[in-house]
Design a protein around this motif. Structure first.
Motif, PDB file in Angstrom:
ATOM      1  N   VAL A 161      -6.906  -4.127   5.712  1.00 36.61           N
ATOM      2  CA  VAL A 161      -7.515  -3.314   4.657  1.00 36.61           C
ATOM      3  C   VAL A 161      -8.552  -4.166   3.944  1.00 36.61           C
TER       4      VAL A 161
ATOM      5  N   HIS B 188       0.807  -1.226   0.000  1.00 38.68           N
ATOM      6  CA  HIS B 188       0.000   0.000   0.000  1.00 38.68           C
ATOM      7  C   HIS B 188       0.840   1.276   0.000  1.00 38.68           C
TER       8      HIS B 188
ATOM      9  N   VAL C 156      -7.017   5.508   3.547  1.00 39.24           N
ATOM     10  CA  VAL C 156      -6.976   4.131   4.037  1.00 39.24           C
ATOM     11  C   VAL C 156      -5.575   3.555   3.862  1.00 39.24           C
ATOM     12  N   GLN C 157      -4.969   3.757   2.685  1.00 43.13           N
ATOM     13  CA  GLN C 157      -3.611   3.280   2.451  1.00 43.13           C
ATOM     14  C   GLN C 157      -2.631   3.903   3.443  1.00 43.13           C
TER      15      GLN C 157
ATOM     16  N   ALA D  80      -2.963   2.436   6.893  1.00 46.65           N
ATOM     17  CA  ALA D  80      -2.457   1.064   6.918  1.00 46.65           C
ATOM     18  C   ALA D  80      -0.931   1.044   6.945  1.00 46.65           C
TER      19      ALA D  80
ATOM     20  N   ASP E  11     -13.355  -0.173   3.321  1.00 42.11           N
ATOM     21  CA  ASP E  11     -13.384   0.875   2.300  1.00 42.11           C
ATOM     22  C   ASP E  11     -14.487   0.637   1.273  1.00 42.11           C
TER      23      ASP E  11
END
Length: 864
Positions: free
Chosen positions: A292, A202, A263-264, A267, A341
Motif C-alpha cells: 500500500v 488496514h 485500496v484497504q 490489501a 493511492d
C-alpha cells in the motif's frame, strides 16, 4: 413444562402442516436447473400467484401458539396478552422468510438456529413472550430445513455446489503453486508476519462523526459496501473485482468516493489469503503480497521510493525485519499487488516523475498487479494508456448502496434501525439531500448530523460542511461534558480560524500535508493576533490534533486533514476572508482546486461571487481576449477553458445571490459546450462537470438523432438517479438510435425505477431491449415480455428458459454467447422465436436448433 419440550411434542401435530402451507408445491420439471432455488421463490405468500395471504399466515401461527398453550397444561401456559405477542412474533418471523437473500442450500448450511437468527422479530417483544416464541420458531425452522432436504432436486444441487467448491479450491491451489515458488525460510516467516501486519493495519475505517462514547473505528469487513466501477459504456463491475480481466488499473473517483477504502479492502483481502473464499473474480489476488503506497506519504523531495524502501516509506512497523532483497524477490516473481493511492494528492509537477517511476518498475518487474487511484480530472484521459493500464471510474452510490451504507453506519453507532430508516426516507423524498448522498464520505456526514440534530438536516453543501465543523469542533465535547485533557478550551470559531491558516498554506503550496515545523510557524503567526489564546503554538497544535477531529498526524513530523474535503472547505474560507481571488483564479483549472473554487463561491458575498464567476469565464478580459476564449470552447483538445466554464456553471448552484447578467453569461457559455460533437466528448463532458451538467443538457427538441444520443451518453455517464428526469425527456423519441441508447443504459440505474420510468415507455418497433442481469429479465417479463431481447453476459440455457417470456420472444440476441448444456434443445421452449443472434465465435454446436430459427453470427460489438 420446558418450552423446548413443548416444541418437540408439537412437531408432528402442528409444525408439519404449517411448513407444507408455507411453501408452494413444486411443479414437475425436467430437472435442468442446476442452481439452488431462492427461498423468496418458494414461499407461498409472495409473487403474483399467492396461495397464502398474511391473514392466513397469522391464523396458522395462532393455531400453533394455541396448541402450544394447551400442551403446557392449565396453569403453566401463557396468558392471552402474551399469546397475542407470541402470535405476532411468529407471524413476523415466518413472513420474513420471503425477504431472505439466500437459497435453500445456504439455509440448510446455516442450521435451524442460524436460520431462526436471520428471521425478523417485532420491535418491543417482551421477555416473557420471547421465552415462549423462540423455541417454537426454532422448531419450525428445523422442520423448514427438513422440508428443503426432501425436495427432489436438493441433493443433486448440493452435490453440484460441492463440486464447484472443490473445482474452485483446485484452481486456487494451482494458482498458488504457480505464483508462490520455493522461498527461503526467512522470506516465508517474514511474509506471514507482514500479512498479519497489513490485515491489522488496514482492517479498520474511521467513522466520521461518531462521538467519543462510541468506537470511532469501524471493522472493514463489516463496514465495506461494494461499489461499482465502469469502463467507458461497458457494464459496471464490482470495484473489488477490477483485476478479473486486467492486471493494470487506473481507478478514478471523486473526493470521498471510496478509493482509499477500496485500496484497504484489496490489501486486507490479499493479506488474509482465505483460499476457500477467494474464488471467481477475486482469484487474481491468490498468492499476492500487497504493498500500500499512499503517494502523499511516500514521496520525498519529489521522488517515489525504490522497492527496498517501500515499507520504510510508509513507516511500517515491520520494515526493519524484512530480509535483505525480499521486496525485489517478490516483484521479480510477479507476486506483488501494488496499490498506489492518490495521484491527485501530490503536486502536478511530481506526477510526471510518478509516471516514469511506474513505467520503470513495470518494465523491470512484469507480471504484478497494479492499481493507481486519482480524482477524475487529476491526470489526462490517456495518462497511463501507453503503459497498458485500463481506466475504470467509481460510480456514484446507487440507492441500494446508500441504503446499505446508512444501515451499517447506524448499526456501528448502536442507534437502532429507526433513525436510519428515517434518514433514508428523508434522502429519498428530499432532492437536495439525494444529491448530497452520492459517496461514502457525504453519506457518513449525513448520518452523523441526522443523529446529532435529531432528524433536522441542512439542505446544501455549504450548510452541511458548516454543521459538520460545528459538530466535530465543539458540540461533540461540550454537549457531552467532555473536557480537554490539556486544560485548553478553544471556541469553534477560534479553531476554525487556526485550521483555515493550515488549509490555506496547503492549497497555496499544492501540498496535501505539511511538516510539523511549517504548521507551528503558521499557527505562531496566527496566535500573534489572538491574545485570548493563552498557549504557545506547540500546545495549540497538540490540542487541534487530539480534540478537533479534523487534523491528524499520519506520521512523525507530518500533519494533514482527515479528509481532503475539509481541507478544501477551510482553505476556501481563508481565500475569501483574505481576498486571495487572483490566486484562486490562477489555479481554477487544476483539479485539486475545483472544490475550493465552488466553496469560495458559496462562502463569498455577492460582489465576490461575481468576481470569481467572471474570472472563470473570462469576461474580465478585453473583448479580443474574450472572443479568443469563446472560440476555444469549440476545441475539445483545449480542456482548460472548457473546465473553467463548466466549473463556473457548477458554481451557480452554490451562489445563493448573483447578478442575472453574470448568471446569463455563464449559462450561455456552458450551453455551447453541452452539445458535444462525439461520444468521446460526451463522456469527457460528464467527467469534467459531473452531476451539475444535468441542469444544462438540452431537451430533445431541435437536436439531431446523433446529438440526442450524445446527450444521453453524458447523462448516463453521470450515473446518478438525478439523471433519470433528463433521460425521461427522450423516452418518446421516435429514433431507433435514441431508443437503443436508452435501452442499453438500464444497467446504470435502479432496475425497477428505470423500468417504470424509461423501459416501459419505449416504442418496441425494431428495438432490442438490453438485459444485463436476471433482474432486468424479470422486469421485462413482469412488463409483459418483449419480442426482441438482447442479453449481455454468459448465461446457461436454463436461466434463459426461466427468465425470458416464451410467449412473446421472436428475436434473441446473446451478445456474449451462452454456456451449452445438453445441446440446443432448450430453444424448443420458445415457440415464436425465429431469429437467434450470437457472436461469431460463440460457444455451442448449433446442432439441434429448430429449423424455423435463423442463426445470425455478428462481431462481438456489433449493433443491429
Amino acid at each position: 413444562m420446558d418450552a423446548s419440550t413443548v416444541a418437540v411434542r408439537l412437531a408432528s401435530s402442528a409444525l408439519v402442516p404449517l411448513v407444507r402451507k408455507l411453501f408452494v408445491r413444486p411443479a414437475p420439471g425436467a430437472g435442468l436447473v442446476e442452481e439452488p432455488v431462492r427461498i423468496a421463490g418458494l414461499v407461498s405468500f409472495r409473487g403474483e400467484k399467492r396461495t397464502l395471504g398474511e391473514a392466513e399466515l397469522r391464523t396458522l401461527a395462532g393455531e400453533l401458539v394455541a396448541r402450544a398453550a394447551r400442551a403446557y397444561g392449565p396453569h403453566e401456559g401463557p396468558g392471552d396478552a402474551v399469546r397475542r405477542e407470541v402470535t405476532d412474533a411468529l407471524t413476523t418471523a415466518l413472513h420474513s422468510l420471503g425477504d431472505l437473500d439466500m437459497d435453500d442450500v445456504q439455509a440448510v448450511r446455516l442450521g435451524a438456529d442460524g436460520l431462526a437468527a436471520r428471521l425478523a422479530r417485532p420491535a418491543g417483544l417482551s421477555a416473557e413472550a420471547a421465552a415462549y416464541a423462540e423455541p417454537l420458531l426454532n422448531a419450525a425452522c428445523l422442520h423448514i430445513l427438513n422440508f428443503f432436504t426432501q425436495r427432489s432436486t436438493f441433493v443433486a444441487r448440493t452435490l453440484v455446489d460441492q463440486a464447484r467448491a472443490i473445482d474452485r479450491l483446485i484452481a486456487t491451489t494451482d494458482l498458488l503453486l504457480e505464483r508462490v515458488p520455493s522461498r527461503r525460510a526467512d522470506d516465508a516467516r517474514f511474509e506471514a508476519r507482514y500479512a498479519e501486519h497489513i490485515a491489522r493495519k488496514h482492517s479498520e475505517l474511521t467513522i466520521y462523526g461518531l462521538d467519543l462514547n462510541h468506537a470511532r473505528e469501524w471493522r472493514l469487513d463489516a463496514a465495506y459496501v461494494s461499489l461499482e466501477a465502469v469502463c467507458d459504456t461497458a457494464v459496471p463491475v464490482p470495484a473489488e473485482s477490477a483485476f478479473s480481466a486486467r492486471d493494470r488499473v487506473l481507478l478514478r473517483g471523486s473526493a470521498g468516493s471510496g478509493k482509499t477504502t477500496l485500496v484497504q479492502w484489496l490489501a486486507v483481502t490479499a493479506a488474509r489469503q482465505d483460499y476457500t473464499e477467494l474464488g471467481g473474480d477475486l482469484s487474481p489476488l491468490v498468492g499476492r503480497v500487497p504493498f500500500v503506497l499512499p503517494l502523499r506519504r511516500v514521496m520525498r523531495d519529489g521522488a517515489p521510493p525504490t522497492p527496498d524502501a517501500f515499507l520504510h516509506a510508509v513507516r511500517s512497523a515491520v520494515a526493519g525485519a524484512q530480509p535483505y532483497g525480499w521486496a525485489d524477490r517478490v516483484l521479480t516473481a510477479g507476486r506483488a499487488l501494488l496499490l498506489v493511492d492518490g495521484i491527485d494528492e501530490i503536486p502536478p509537477a511530481e506526477r510526471e516523475e510518478v509516471r516514469r517511476w511506474l513505467r520503470e518498475l513495470m518494465g523491470d518487474f512484469p507480471g504484478n498487479l497494479w492499481l493507481v487511484t486519482a480524482r477524475p480530472s487529476a491526470v489526462g484521459e490517456d495518462w497511463l494508456t501507453d503503459e497498458g493500464f485500463s481506466e475504470l471510474s467509481l460510480s456514484v452510490m446507487s440507492r441500494d448502496h446508500v441504503t446499505r451504507f446508512v444501515r451499517r453506519w447506524h448499526e456501528a453507532a448502536h442507534t437502532g434501525p429507526e433513525p436510519g430508516q428515517a434518514l433514508l426516507e428523508a434522502i429519498r423524498t428530499n432532492a437536495d439531500l439525494g444529491m448530497l448522498a452520492v459517496n461514502p464520505l457525504m453519506c457518513g456526514l449525513l448520518c452523523a448530523l441526522h443523529r446529532e440534530r435529531r432528524g433536522f438536516l441542512p439542505h446544501g453543501r455549504k450548510d452541511l460542511y458548516d454543521a459538520a465543523l460545528r459538530m466535530l469542533l465543539e458540540r461533540r465535547d461540550v454537549e457531552r461534558g467532555v473536557a480537554a485533557g490539556d486544560g485548553l478550551r478553544l471556541s469553534s470559531e477560534t479553531q476554525i480560524l487556526l485550521l483555515q491558516k493550515l488549509a490555506h498554506w496547503m492549497i497555496r503550496n499544492d501540498r496535501p500535508e505539511m511538516d510539523r515545523a511549517d504548521a507551528l510557524t503558521q499557527l505562531g503567526r496566527a496566535l500573534e493576533y489572538m491574545a485570548h489564546v493563552p498557549a504557545p503554538p506547540e500546545e495549540v497544535l497538540g490540542h487541534l490534533l487530539v480534540r478537533s477531529g479534523l487534523l491528524r498526524e499520519p506520521a512523525a513530523g507530518r500533519v494533514d486533514f482527515v479528509h481532503r474535503t475539509f481541507q478544501d472547505y477551510l482553505g476556501a474560507k481563508a481565500v475569501v476572508e483574505e481576498g486571495d481571488f487572483p490566486l484562486l483564479l490562477d489555479n481554477a483549472h487544476k483539479d485539486q482546486w475545483e472544490d475550493v473554487v465552488r466553496m469560495a463561491v458559496a462562502l463569498g458575498r455577492p460582489a465576490e461571487r461575481e468576481r470569481i464567476l467572471r474570472g472563470l469565464i473570462g469576461t474580465h478580459a478585453s473583448e479580443r481576449e474574450a472572443r479568443a476564449r469563446a472560440e476555444l470552447l469549440d476545441d475539445w483538445d483545449q480542456v482548460r477553458p472548457l473546465r473553467r466554464v463548466l466549473l463556473a456553471a457548477s458554481c451557480l448552484e452554490h451562489a445563493t445571490e448573483v447578478g442575472p447578467g453574470v448568471r446569463r453569461q455563464v449559462v450561455s457559455m456552458a450551453e455551447r459546450i453541452v452539445r458535444p460533437g462525439s461520444k468521446r466528448q460526451a463522456r469527457l463532458l460528464a467527467e469534467l462537470a459531473g452531476p451539475k451538467v444535468l441542469g444544462l443538457l438540452p431537451r430533445p427538441d431541435g437536436l439531431t438523432d446523433e446529438e440526442a444520443v450524445r446527450v444521453l451518453v453524458t447523462a448516463t455517464r453521470v450515473g446518478t438517479q438525478t439523471a433519470l428526469p433528463v433521460l425521461a425527456r427522450f423516452r418518446d423519441h421516435p429514433s431507433l438510435l435514441v431508443r437503443r441508447q436508452l435501452a442499453w443504459s438500464w444497467y446504470k440505474f435502479d432496475t425497477r425505477e428505470y423500468a417504470e420510468e424509461i423501459v416501459a415507455r419505449l416504442d418496441e418497433t425494431d428495438l432490442y431491449f438490453t438485459a444485463h442481469d436476471n433482474g432486468h429479465l424479470r422486469a421485462l417479463r413482469e412488463m409483459g415480455g418483449r419480442e426482441r431481447v438482447q442479453v449481455v453476459g454468459m448465461y446457461r440455457p436454463a436461466d434463459l428458459v426461466e427468465f425470458l417470456d416464451a410467449d412473446r420472444l421472436t428475436h434473441l440476441w446473446l451478445r456474449d454467447g451462452y454456456f451449452t448444456v445438453g445441446g440446443e434443445e432448450w430453444l424448443h421452449r420458445f415457440p415464436r422465436l425465429h431469429t437467434l443472434v450470437v457472436p461469431e465465435r460463440a460457444r455451442g454446436t448449433r446442432q439441434g436448433i429448430p429449423g424455423r430459427i435463423t442463426v445470425v453470427p455478428v462481431p462481438a460489438r456489433a449493433v443491429i
